[in-house]
Design a protein around this motif. Structure first.
Motif, PDB file in Angstrom:
ATOM      1  N   MET A  53       0.824  -1.204   0.000  1.00 51.91           N
ATOM      2  CA  MET A  53       0.000   0.000   0.000  1.00 51.91           C
ATOM      3  C   MET A  53       0.865   1.265   0.000  1.00 51.91           C
ATOM      4  O   MET A  53       0.536   2.268  -0.647  1.00 51.91           O
ATOM      5  CB  MET A  53      -0.944  -0.006   1.200  1.00 51.91           C
ATOM      6  CG  MET A  53      -2.023  -1.076   1.145  1.00 51.91           C
ATOM      7  SD  MET A  53      -3.161  -0.858  -0.253  1.00 51.91           S
ATOM      8  CE  MET A  53      -4.118   0.554   0.297  1.00 51.91           C
ATOM      9  N   ILE A  54       1.981   1.222   0.733  1.00 55.30           N
ATOM     10  CA  ILE A  54       2.899   2.362   0.745  1.00 55.30           C
ATOM     11  C   ILE A  54       3.451   2.609  -0.653  1.00 55.30           C
ATOM     12  O   ILE A  54       3.554   3.751  -1.113  1.00 55.30           O
ATOM     13  CB  ILE A  54       4.049   2.109   1.756  1.00 55.30           C
ATOM     14  CG1 ILE A  54       3.509   2.219   3.197  1.00 55.30           C
ATOM     15  CG2 ILE A  54       5.197   3.085   1.544  1.00 55.30           C
ATOM     16  CD1 ILE A  54       4.467   1.702   4.252  1.00 55.30           C
ATOM     17  N   ALA A  56       2.021   1.717  -3.567  1.00 58.87           N
ATOM     18  CA  ALA A  56       0.939   2.208  -4.420  1.00 58.87           C
ATOM     19  C   ALA A  56       0.688   3.697  -4.159  1.00 58.87           C
ATOM     20  O   ALA A  56       0.487   4.487  -5.104  1.00 58.87           O
ATOM     21  CB  ALA A  56      -0.332   1.401  -4.174  1.00 58.87           C
ATOM     22  N   ALA A  57       0.706   4.085  -2.884  1.00 62.32           N
ATOM     23  CA  ALA A  57       0.485   5.482  -2.531  1.00 62.32           C
ATOM     24  C   ALA A  57       1.585   6.369  -3.088  1.00 62.32           C
ATOM     25  O   ALA A  57       1.330   7.473  -3.592  1.00 62.32           O
ATOM     26  CB  ALA A  57       0.404   5.628  -1.012  1.00 62.32           C
ATOM     27  N   GLU A  58       2.818   5.895  -3.027  1.00 70.08           N
ATOM     28  CA  GLU A  58       3.946   6.673  -3.540  1.00 70.08           C
ATOM     29  C   GLU A  58       3.851   6.840  -5.057  1.00 70.08           C
ATOM     30  O   GLU A  58       4.110   7.932  -5.587  1.00 70.08           O
ATOM     31  CB  GLU A  58       5.266   5.978  -3.172  1.00 70.08           C
ATOM     32  CG  GLU A  58       6.508   6.644  -3.714  1.00 70.08           C
ATOM     33  CD  GLU A  58       6.710   8.067  -3.207  1.00 70.08           C
ATOM     34  OE1 GLU A  58       7.427   8.827  -3.892  1.00 70.08           O
ATOM     35  OE2 GLU A  58       6.165   8.422  -2.142  1.00 70.08           O
ATOM     36  N   GLU A  59       3.456   5.776  -5.752  1.00 70.93           N
ATOM     37  CA  GLU A  59       3.326   5.872  -7.207  1.00 70.93           C
ATOM     38  C   GLU A  59       2.213   6.842  -7.600  1.00 70.93           C
ATOM     39  O   GLU A  59       2.352   7.620  -8.553  1.00 70.93           O
ATOM     40  CB  GLU A  59       3.060   4.482  -7.798  1.00 70.93           C
ATOM     41  CG  GLU A  59       4.222   3.514  -7.658  1.00 70.93           C
ATOM     42  CD  GLU A  59       5.506   4.050  -8.287  1.00 70.93           C
ATOM     43  OE1 GLU A  59       5.506   4.286  -9.510  1.00 70.93           O
ATOM     44  OE2 GLU A  59       6.489   4.262  -7.548  1.00 70.93           O
ATOM     45  N   TRP A  89      -4.839  -5.775  -5.967  1.00 74.15           N
ATOM     46  CA  TRP A  89      -3.431  -6.017  -6.318  1.00 74.15           C
ATOM     47  C   TRP A  89      -2.627  -6.418  -5.082  1.00 74.15           C
ATOM     48  O   TRP A  89      -1.843  -7.364  -5.115  1.00 74.15           O
ATOM     49  CB  TRP A  89      -2.845  -4.745  -6.944  1.00 74.15           C
ATOM     50  CG  TRP A  89      -1.350  -4.754  -7.068  1.00 74.15           C
ATOM     51  CD1 TRP A  89      -0.600  -5.427  -7.989  1.00 74.15           C
ATOM     52  CD2 TRP A  89      -0.418  -4.062  -6.218  1.00 74.15           C
ATOM     53  NE1 TRP A  89       0.736  -5.193  -7.770  1.00 74.15           N
ATOM     54  CE2 TRP A  89       0.880  -4.358  -6.698  1.00 74.15           C
ATOM     55  CE3 TRP A  89      -0.568  -3.208  -5.116  1.00 74.15           C
ATOM     56  CZ2 TRP A  89       2.023  -3.834  -6.098  1.00 74.15           C
ATOM     57  CZ3 TRP A  89       0.567  -2.701  -4.534  1.00 74.15           C
ATOM     58  CH2 TRP A  89       1.849  -3.012  -5.009  1.00 74.15           C
ATOM     59  N   LYS A  90      -2.859  -5.702  -3.980  1.00 77.43           N
ATOM     60  CA  LYS A  90      -2.189  -6.029  -2.718  1.00 77.43           C
ATOM     61  C   LYS A  90      -2.545  -7.432  -2.258  1.00 77.43           C
ATOM     62  O   LYS A  90      -1.675  -8.213  -1.843  1.00 77.43           O
ATOM     63  CB  LYS A  90      -2.569  -4.985  -1.667  1.00 77.43           C
ATOM     64  CG  LYS A  90      -1.981  -5.198  -0.295  1.00 77.43           C
ATOM     65  CD  LYS A  90      -2.928  -5.875   0.674  1.00 77.43           C
ATOM     66  CE  LYS A  90      -4.162  -5.069   0.970  1.00 77.43           C
ATOM     67  NZ  LYS A  90      -5.048  -5.746   1.944  1.00 77.43           N
ATOM     68  N   LEU A 204       1.161   4.296   7.677  1.00 73.66           N
ATOM     69  CA  LEU A 204      -0.164   4.284   7.059  1.00 73.66           C
ATOM     70  C   LEU A 204      -0.736   5.686   6.893  1.00 73.66           C
ATOM     71  O   LEU A 204      -1.409   5.976   5.898  1.00 73.66           O
ATOM     72  CB  LEU A 204      -1.110   3.410   7.883  1.00 73.66           C
ATOM     73  CG  LEU A 204      -0.743   1.915   7.910  1.00 73.66           C
ATOM     74  CD1 LEU A 204      -1.744   1.129   8.739  1.00 73.66           C
ATOM     75  CD2 LEU A 204      -0.671   1.353   6.507  1.00 73.66           C
ATOM     76  N   GLY A 205      -0.472   6.552   7.862  1.00 75.05           N
ATOM     77  CA  GLY A 205      -0.947   7.925   7.739  1.00 75.05           C
ATOM     78  C   GLY A 205      -0.353   8.617   6.525  1.00 75.05           C
ATOM     79  O   GLY A 205      -1.052   9.320   5.771  1.00 75.05           O
ATOM     80  N   THR A 206       0.946   8.416   6.292  1.00 73.27           N
ATOM     81  CA  THR A 206       1.601   9.000   5.128  1.00 73.27           C
ATOM     82  C   THR A 206       1.031   8.429   3.837  1.00 73.27           C
ATOM     83  O   THR A 206       0.795   9.155   2.863  1.00 73.27           O
ATOM     84  CB  THR A 206       3.120   8.756   5.183  1.00 73.27           C
ATOM     85  OG1 THR A 206       3.648   9.324   6.381  1.00 73.27           O
ATOM     86  CG2 THR A 206       3.825   9.365   3.984  1.00 73.27           C
ATOM     87  N   ALA A 207       0.790   7.111   3.817  1.00 70.77           N
ATOM     88  CA  ALA A 207       0.220   6.481   2.624  1.00 70.77           C
ATOM     89  C   ALA A 207      -1.158   7.063   2.310  1.00 70.77           C
ATOM     90  O   ALA A 207      -1.453   7.391   1.146  1.00 70.77           O
ATOM     91  CB  ALA A 207       0.130   4.972   2.824  1.00 70.77           C
ATOM     92  N   TYR A 208      -1.992   7.189   3.312  1.00 73.71           N
ATOM     93  CA  TYR A 208      -3.332   7.750   3.088  1.00 73.71           C
ATOM     94  C   TYR A 208      -3.250   9.192   2.599  1.00 73.71           C
ATOM     95  O   TYR A 208      -4.042   9.615   1.752  1.00 73.71           O
ATOM     96  CB  TYR A 208      -4.163   7.668   4.367  1.00 73.71           C
ATOM     97  CG  TYR A 208      -4.987   6.405   4.481  1.00 73.71           C
ATOM     98  CD1 TYR A 208      -6.354   6.409   4.233  1.00 73.71           C
ATOM     99  CD2 TYR A 208      -4.401   5.193   4.827  1.00 73.71           C
ATOM    100  CE1 TYR A 208      -7.116   5.267   4.326  1.00 73.71           C
ATOM    101  CE2 TYR A 208      -5.142   4.022   4.932  1.00 73.71           C
ATOM    102  CZ  TYR A 208      -6.508   4.066   4.680  1.00 73.71           C
ATOM    103  OH  TYR A 208      -7.242   2.911   4.764  1.00 73.71           O
ATOM    104  N   ARG A 209      -2.295   9.942   3.126  1.00 72.64           N
ATOM    105  CA  ARG A 209      -2.151  11.332   2.672  1.00 72.64           C
ATOM    106  C   ARG A 209      -1.764  11.369   1.199  1.00 72.64           C
ATOM    107  O   ARG A 209      -2.290  12.177   0.425  1.00 72.64           O
ATOM    108  CB  ARG A 209      -1.087  12.045   3.524  1.00 72.64           C
ATOM    109  CG  ARG A 209      -0.855  13.498   3.115  1.00 72.64           C
ATOM    110  CD  ARG A 209      -2.067  14.351   3.387  1.00 72.64           C
ATOM    111  NE  ARG A 209      -1.947  15.677   2.793  1.00 72.64           N
ATOM    112  CZ  ARG A 209      -2.833  16.205   1.968  1.00 72.64           C
ATOM    113  NH1 ARG A 209      -3.923  15.526   1.615  1.00 72.64           N
ATOM    114  NH2 ARG A 209      -2.666  17.416   1.489  1.00 72.64           N
TER     115      ARG A 209
END
Length: 478
Positions: A53-54, A56-59, A89-90, A204-209
């Motif tokens: 998830m991290i 995917a969020a970064e991409e 996907w995850k 997770l907070g960073t990923a959601y942001r």
């Protein structure tokens, strides 16, 4: 149904399944009991899915960046994300890994019993089968779904892992979730409030942001990642600010509002305020999973909530072993794996002790943080006179080419003999350097060993060599 085995393992997480595989390789008759999915928290709802998830969020965040004014000259249309497809996907990654674990257990002759264990005594466990589950692996019994199986063993290995800590005034349910639910969202919240600024909350907070949610973090301590020193945390705090994550430090959560739409909080000034929230992630830590499987019947010596073990993972009862999170900190999958492998070898008659020189710990925040061995503060407390040297990512060519110049590599070594006792680092992709860090300590390397090793150019690993050279007084690129 009654079974007999040499080794019975309760828990199919990283520690349990590695112990089972190694025992099978050594010819030990082994039964592994797991009521949920093989792979435990790590593979199913922890390490692996969170990193997926991290990523995917970064991409997605990069794609959004390229829709603006990118210095790389890349221009894209404004992107969107299908979070359902991202989660699928995850889950595909998780399924491949857990399926691989099952195949390895079967290949090595381990019998897997699907069900929930209850300990009767140090040699006997009763397993209530999972409906539609049963046993798999070499010599598998018939489908045990719904049945109760009694298993007798010579050795009992406890590998039940840990569970998320639930706040009594903010129980999980509805809009209040643990990391497990946060890793499989059906929708993205407009506003996520994260309780706890440790590594789980910040990852997770960073990923959601980065996925587009507004994020607010509430932390009782005076800074994020309170377990780490200020110098390491500073780049992470700066990145959170640049991402627009709102921080409330020295603040305590009081509970949810009556309508369940806000988080009640006492801020640093002592004022009670309410923060509207579509979803609340409680990430205040994890604790050993000791309830629900009859552990109390063994009356083992405990360290608080954790099972007390020696340096061979023996408990206070003969031939009852415990590994991983059940035994307390550090709660790391790779620690559990190493302990599980060792226990299997001891049972097979090999001479082993669990005495690692260091165990690496990684925070997959932005930027990432790695800590291996002693920090400067810990070395000073032990009375060691040490050299401490940093090499900044800003002076590393590879870091520049991946737009990741924030951070540094720090080495801690004894002044008298230059023996390396610790590494700390913060920066982009810094987790991939953790192997070099821990290997140097485990092999008893001195600063001259690392400084004199030719490192490939251009790589981030050059920062490791340069830190050692700087400690010796002759860094080449700073």
């Amino acid at each position: 149904m009654t079974m007999e085995t040499t080794l019975l393992i309760i828990g199919g997480g990283p520690g349990g399944y590695v112990a089972a595989i190694r025992a099978g390789q050594l010819g030990i008759k082994t039964v592994l009991v797991e009521g949920a999915q093989l792979g435990g928290t790590c593979l199913n709802v922890g390490c692996i899915p969170s990193k997926a998830m991290i990523h995917a969020a970064e991409e997605f965040h990069k794609a959004c960046h390229y829709a603006g004014d990118s210095p790389l000259g890349i221009r894209t249309a404004t992107p969107s994300i299908d979070v359902g497809r991202t989660v699928a996907w995850k889950e595909g990654i998780v399924k491949r890994l857990t399926g691989g674990v099952g195949a390895l257990l079967k290949k090595n002759g381990v019998q897997v019993v699907r069900g929930w264990a209850r300990i009767l005594d140090g040699k006997t466990v009763e397993v209530r089968g999972v409906e539609g589950g049963g046993s798999t692996g070499a010599g598998a019994a018939n489908d045990a779904g719904g049945q109760t199986t009694r298993i007798r063993c010579e050795h009992l290995l406890l590998a039940t892992g840990s569970e998320a800590v639930e706040l009594p005034f903010m129980p999980f349910g509805g809009n209040v979730v643990s990391a497990t639910e946060a890793l499989s969202p059906e929708t993205l919240p407009g506003h996520l409030v994260v309780v706890g600024a440790g590594y789980i909350g910040l990852e997770l907070g960073t990923a959601y942001r980065k996925l587009g949610a507004r994020v607010t973090v509430v932390e009782a301590a005076g800074r994020v990642l309170p377990a780490y020193d200020d110098e390491l945390v500073r780049p992470v705090a700066a990145r959170l600010k640049s991402l627009g994550v709102e921080l409330h430090l020295e603040s305590s959560v009081l509970g949810m509002s009556e309508d369940g739409k806000s988080v009640r909080m006492k801020n640093a000034g002592g004022e009670e305020v309410a923060i509207e929230a579509d979803r609340v992630l409680v990430a205040v830590g994890r604790r050993p999973r000791t309830a629900g499987f009859g552990l109390e019947s063994l009356m083992l010596d405990m360290n608080g909530r954790a099972v007390r073990i020696d340096n061979q993972c023996r408990t206070s009862m003969r031939n009852v072993w415990a590994i991983g999170d059940l035994t307390g900190e550090p709660m790391l999958a790779h620690r559990a794996m190493a302990q599980g492998e060792m226990v299997a070898e001891i049972i097979a008659g090999k001479r082993r002790h669990f005495m690692p020189a260091a165990i690496p710990a990684v925070c997959f925040t932005d930027p990432e943080v790695v800590v291996v061995g002693l920090t400067p503060q810990e070395a000073a407390k032990q009375g060691l006179d040490c050299i401490v040297a940093n090499f900044p990512y800003a002076a590393n060519g590879r870091a520049m080419t991946i737009e990741g110049t924030e951070g540094f590599v720090r080495v801690v070594a004894r002044k008298d003999n230059h023996l390396i006792v610790g590494w700390q680092a913060v920066g982009s992709a810094i987790s991939e350097l953790s192997t070099a860090f821990v290997q140097s300590i485990e092999m008893g390397a001195q600063l001259e060993d690392v400084g004199g090793t030719i490192h490939a150019h251009p790589t981030l690993g050059e920062a490791v060599q340069e830190a050692a050279l700087r400690a010796l007084g002759h860094a080449l690129h700073i």
